[in-house]
Design a protein around this motif. Structure first.
Motif, PDB file in Angstrom:
ATOM      1  N   GLU A  60      -5.865  -1.068   1.957  1.00  0.00           N
ATOM      2  CA  GLU A  60      -6.497   0.213   2.261  1.00  0.00           C
ATOM      3  C   GLU A  60      -5.463   1.288   2.594  1.00  0.00           C
ATOM      4  OE1 GLU A  60      -9.320   2.129   5.795  1.00  0.00           O
ATOM      5  OE2 GLU A  60      -9.240  -0.057   5.517  1.00  0.00           O
ATOM      6  N   TYR A  61      -4.536   0.967   3.503  1.00  0.00           N
ATOM      7  CA  TYR A  61      -3.575   1.965   3.963  1.00  0.00           C
ATOM      8  C   TYR A  61      -2.530   2.309   2.903  1.00  0.00           C
ATOM      9  CZ  TYR A  61      -5.500   1.087   8.621  1.00  0.00           C
ATOM     10  OH  TYR A  61      -6.337   0.965   9.697  1.00  0.00           O
ATOM     11  N   SER A  62      -2.313   1.414   1.949  1.00  0.00           N
ATOM     12  CA  SER A  62      -1.354   1.703   0.879  1.00  0.00           C
ATOM     13  C   SER A  62      -2.017   2.398  -0.303  1.00  0.00           C
ATOM     14  CB  SER A  62      -0.681   0.411   0.401  1.00  0.00           C
ATOM     15  OG  SER A  62      -1.611  -0.430  -0.273  1.00  0.00           O
ATOM     16  N   GLY A  63      -3.310   2.655  -0.187  1.00  0.00           N
ATOM     17  CA  GLY A  63      -4.022   3.296  -1.281  1.00  0.00           C
ATOM     18  C   GLY A  63      -4.114   2.421  -2.516  1.00  0.00           C
ATOM     19  N   GLY A  64      -4.093   1.111  -2.319  1.00  0.00           N
ATOM     20  CA  GLY A  64      -4.191   0.184  -3.441  1.00  0.00           C
ATOM     21  C   GLY A  64      -2.861  -0.148  -4.093  1.00  0.00           C
ATOM     22  N   ARG A  65      -1.770   0.448  -3.612  1.00  0.00           N
ATOM     23  CA  ARG A  65      -0.458   0.189  -4.211  1.00  0.00           C
ATOM     24  C   ARG A  65       0.039  -1.217  -3.883  1.00  0.00           C
ATOM     25  NH1 ARG A  65       3.481   2.774  -2.039  1.00  0.00           N
ATOM     26  NH2 ARG A  65       4.874   2.547  -3.827  1.00  0.00           N
ATOM     27  N   ILE A  66      -0.388  -1.754  -2.718  1.00  0.00           N
ATOM     28  CA  ILE A  66       0.042  -3.087  -2.298  1.00  0.00           C
ATOM     29  C   ILE A  66      -1.181  -3.991  -2.185  1.00  0.00           C
ATOM     30  CG2 ILE A  66       1.224  -4.448  -0.544  1.00  0.00           C
ATOM     31  CD1 ILE A  66       2.656  -1.902   0.321  1.00  0.00           C
ATOM     32  N   GLU A  67      -1.155  -5.091  -2.889  1.00  0.00           N
ATOM     33  CA  GLU A  67      -2.240  -6.068  -2.836  1.00  0.00           C
ATOM     34  C   GLU A  67      -1.693  -7.374  -2.268  1.00  0.00           C
ATOM     35  OE1 GLU A  67      -4.489  -8.848  -6.040  1.00  0.00           O
ATOM     36  OE2 GLU A  67      -4.575  -6.696  -6.461  1.00  0.00           O
ATOM     37  N   VAL A  68      -2.244  -7.793  -1.132  1.00  0.00           N
ATOM     38  CA  VAL A  68      -1.819  -9.039  -0.496  1.00  0.00           C
ATOM     39  C   VAL A  68      -2.959 -10.044  -0.609  1.00  0.00           C
ATOM     40  CG1 VAL A  68      -0.969 -10.132   1.597  1.00  0.00           C
ATOM     41  CG2 VAL A  68      -0.382  -7.752   1.121  1.00  0.00           C
ATOM     42  N   LYS A  69      -2.705 -11.155  -1.271  1.00  0.00           N
ATOM     43  CA  LYS A  69      -3.716 -12.196  -1.436  1.00  0.00           C
ATOM     44  C   LYS A  69      -3.452 -13.311  -0.441  1.00  0.00           C
ATOM     45  CE  LYS A  69      -6.100 -15.036  -4.880  1.00  0.00           C
ATOM     46  NZ  LYS A  69      -6.158 -15.440  -6.307  1.00  0.00           N
TER      47      LYS A  69
END
Length: 230
Positions: A60-69
């Motif tokens: 959320e805070y990265s605006g979707g740039r970072i996805e952590v699974k």
């Protein structure tokens, strides 16, 4: 009228084209620039919920740039496997205990049993100036790791299937599972000195099997583990 219709049709086509381009560009932005894996080697529902929320907030805070699974319950292997995967670069984030077999000097920052209040916890582990936090941060840096955050999982306790432990006499001829922490091993050895207490090194994932077969009678670990992983 024909001229106006042509203008209307042209305007409509331009709107459709603009919407198409906007949709396409949105799709491109929605694709994460960084995709990281986060491994939890143990089964702990409460902390798993917190880590899941952490992953959602990063996205959320990265605006979707970072996805952590997030991979809970040892899906990517045990503790040591995850640690080595982090060092090799195939795992970006993990939940680690600073065992001295993996982190030089790890016994010192893992001495959570010296903390008896939240004020002492903040003094020892608070970022960025906590006394033990600084030691732990440097220790992880020596192993090519970066300390992202620390979390308290409560006091340590003794669990066993033989008898309540109220005095040192209750350790008589008991077999307890221990981890790779020299501090923990020495502490238990001193508590049961002269009582026939036997300490066995058993991988955490094999503990319940060892309990059922009588290899060990109990273990010493955090209350979170005793309650959530029973």
């Amino acid at each position: 009228m024909n001229g106006k219709r042509r203008i209307y049709v042209f305007s409509l086509l331009m709107c459709v084209l603009a919407l198409s381009l906007l949709t396409a560009s949105s799709g491109i932005c929605a694709e994460a620039e960084y995709k990281w894996s986060f491994a939890q080697p143990w089964t702990r529902p409460l902390t798993d919920a917190a880590f899941t929320k952490f992953c959602e907030r990063v996205n959320e805070y990265s605006g979707g740039r970072i996805e952590v699974k997030f991979f809970p319950s040892g899906q990517l292997g045990g503790h040591d496997e995850n640690f080595h995967a982090m060092q090799e670069g195939s795992l970006e984030i993990g939940v680690f205990s600073p065992y001295p077999t993996l982190v030089p000097g790890g016994c010192v920052p893992n001495m959570t049993w010296v903390i008896v209040s939240w004020d002492e916890m903040r003094l020892a582990y608070g970022q960025p100036d906590g006394i033990l936090y600084r030691v732990m941060k440097d220790a992880f840096a020596d192993t090519e790791g970066h300390l992202l955050f620390t979390c308290s999982q409560g006091a340590y306790g003794l669990g066993n299937n033989k008898r309540p432990i109220r005095t040192t006499d209750d350790f008589t001829n008991m077999k307890l599972r221990v981890s790779a922490s020299p501090g923990g091993v020495k502490t238990l050895a001193n508590m049961g000195k002269g009582k026939g207490l036997m300490l066995e090194t058993v991988p955490w994932g094999e503990l319940y099997n060892a309990l059922s077969r009588g290899v060990v009678d109990g273990c010493w670990t955090m209350w979170a583990s005793l309650v959530e992983e029973r």
